[in-house]
Design an enzyme around this catalytic site. Structure first.
Site, PDB file in Angstrom:
ATOM      1  N   GLY A 285      -6.343  -3.119  31.697  1.00  0.00           N
ATOM      2  CA  GLY A 285      -4.942  -2.891  32.083  1.00  0.00           C
ATOM      3  C   GLY A 285      -4.729  -3.213  33.555  1.00  0.00           C
ATOM      4  O   GLY A 285      -5.519  -3.944  34.161  1.00  0.00           O
TER       5      GLY A 285
ATOM      6  N   SER B 159      -7.433 -13.382  27.629  1.00  0.00           N
ATOM      7  CA  SER B 159      -7.521 -12.423  28.735  1.00  0.00           C
ATOM      8  C   SER B 159      -8.908 -12.392  29.358  1.00  0.00           C
ATOM      9  O   SER B 159      -9.145 -11.628  30.297  1.00  0.00           O
ATOM     10  CB  SER B 159      -7.164 -11.021  28.247  1.00  0.00           C
TER      11      SER B 159
ATOM     12  N   ARG C  57      -6.625 -13.314  44.030  1.00  0.00           N
ATOM     13  CA  ARG C  57      -6.385 -11.898  43.679  1.00  0.00           C
ATOM     14  C   ARG C  57      -7.576 -11.372  42.870  1.00  0.00           C
ATOM     15  O   ARG C  57      -8.057 -12.001  41.946  1.00  0.00           O
ATOM     16  CB  ARG C  57      -5.113 -11.779  42.847  1.00  0.00           C
TER      17      ARG C  57
ATOM     18  N   THR D 241      -8.616  -8.227  29.463  1.00  0.00           N
ATOM     19  CA  THR D 241      -9.925  -7.667  29.854  1.00  0.00           C
ATOM     20  C   THR D 241     -10.676  -7.073  28.668  1.00  0.00           C
ATOM     21  O   THR D 241     -10.081  -6.565  27.737  1.00  0.00           O
ATOM     22  CB  THR D 241      -9.753  -6.558  30.914  1.00  0.00           C
TER      23      THR D 241
HETATM   24  N1  GLY Z   1      -7.859  -4.962  34.596  1.00  0.00           N
HETATM   25  C1  GLY Z   1      -7.848  -6.328  34.819  1.00  0.00           C
HETATM   26  C2  GLY Z   1      -7.143  -6.743  36.035  1.00  0.00           C
HETATM   27  O1  GLY Z   1      -6.240  -6.079  36.489  1.00  0.00           O
HETATM   28  O2  GLY Z   1      -7.470  -7.786  36.548  1.00  0.00           O
END
Ligand code: GLY
Length: 360
Positions: free
Chosen positions: A256, A65, A232, A204
């Site tokens: 999140g 992540s 994005r 994250t």
């Molecule tokens: N919180 C990480 C993301 O949405 O990219």
């Protein structure tokens, strides 16, 4: 729907806390907090501490992540986001959609220290990182590539067709399944790949530090939403959403689903809540309530994502808070804990939560 006193009581924060060496992070930060604490103990700067901490996750190919090994965008390209805030100097830096660099948090710190800007994105961020001497790598690990191809396999048109699976001409008895497509890959990895294909994660790491002089800093770094559209940008690199530090108040950050956090400027909201007297756990729960309000408190829509906040106040009080309690909707073990290190071993403490999920 809203957590009652029992949930609030689960928050981890000692009474009558004062400024001291203290690091908190999202649940994947046991090693990050330990490293950050070592640096605080040796008298190091709070931002140096948290960045060195999250560099462990960024460089770890098993953390899918964050950083190297992060899950890629829909084109199979890993794009990283990160932001930092340094309390004592009240400065900030960020990068978004950064390719080829394992440690975007260090690049965000370089933006803060070496430029007159706060945020660089995409090609410009990469050119800046090159100019700063950061080495380039292919960030797509074999594990992440398998997950990406599995995701592509999972997409079907209404007739059940997919250009990335063997076609009409394939011998019926020899049609490729995941197992035959990746013959050398173990069952555990394939099961994980299928999970993340069906439920794109937004992992994250956020890490916040306070030292005994009362100085504070924060960092958030991520590979963002798996299979995202190229370009994005989530909440992590946005100052005020993924991280915020006000040296007079405290620090806050998030993990999140970034889209929902952006819509309430979560980290800044939490700092303002604490500035106006809320405890860290109340401040985080209020932010989560704002997210719920954006969905008219419709739990069937809220059930489709996870969001977590972390807050560390200047007096050493802290909290982690989740939108949901209980198991994740994909049936995985709940991550609804956060990491605390106050000078010994890093430990997990329970998050308070807004909504109770009774089953996966
Ligand atoms: N919180 C990480 C993301 O949405 O990219």
């Amino acid at each position: 729907m809203v957590a009652g006193p029992a949930a609030l009581a689960a928050a981890g924060a000692p009474a009558a806390a004062v400024a001291r060496n203290l690091v908190i992070s999202s649940a994947n930060g046991l090693r990050a907090c330990a490293r950050a604490m070592e640096i605080l103990k040796s008298g190091g700067d709070t931002l140096d501490a948290v960045v060195a901490g999250v560099n462990i996750n960024e460089e770890d190919p098993e953390d899918t992540s964050v950083g190297y090994g992060g899950l890629p965008n829909e084109d199979g390209v890993v794009e990283l986001d990160a932001s930092v805030m340094h309390g004592p100097t009240r400065r900030a830096g960020a990068v978004a959609s950064l390719r080829n660099i394992k440690t975007p948090s260090k690049v965000a710190k370089a933006v803060m220290e070496q430029t007159d800007h706060v945020m660089l994105v995409g090609e410009g961020a990469l050119r800046f990182a090159r100019a700063m001497g950061f080495p380039e790598y292919d960030l797509l690990t074999e594990k992440a590539r398998i997950a990406w191809l599995t995701w592509k396999q999972s997409l079907k048109d209404p007739q059940g067709h997919n250009n990335w699976t063997d076609g009409l001409d394939a011998p019926r008895e020899k049609k490729l399944g995941l197992r035959r497509m990746f013959p050398g890959v173990d069952d555990r990895t394939l099961a994980w790949a299928w999970q993340v294909a069906l439920h794109p994660p937004t992992g994250t790491i956020n890490c916040l530090a306070l030292n005994a002089r009362g100085e504070m800093s924060g960092v958030t770094t991520t590979s963002g939403l798996a299979w995202k559209i190229a370009g994005r940008v989530g909440d992590s690199p946005l100052i005020g959403a993924g991280v915020y530090v006000d040296q007079d108040v405290g620090g806050a950050g998030s993990t999140g689903r970034g889209e929902e956090n952006i819509r309430i400027a979560g980290a800044h909201t939490i700092i303002e809540n604490m500035r106006h007297g809320m405890e860290p756990r109340e401040a985080c729960l209020d932010a989560l309530q704002r997210v719920a309000r954006n969905f008219d408190n419709d739990v069937s829509r809220l059930a489709q994502f996870d969001l977590n906040f972390y807050a560390l106040r200047k007096d050493g009080r802290y909290a982690g808070a989740s939108l949901w309690s209980g198991p994740l909707r994909n049936g995985k073990v709940s991550p609804r804990q956060f990491v605390v290190n106050d000078g010994g071993d890093s430990r997990l403490e329970p998050c308070v939560y807004l909504l109770e999920r009774k089953s996966a």
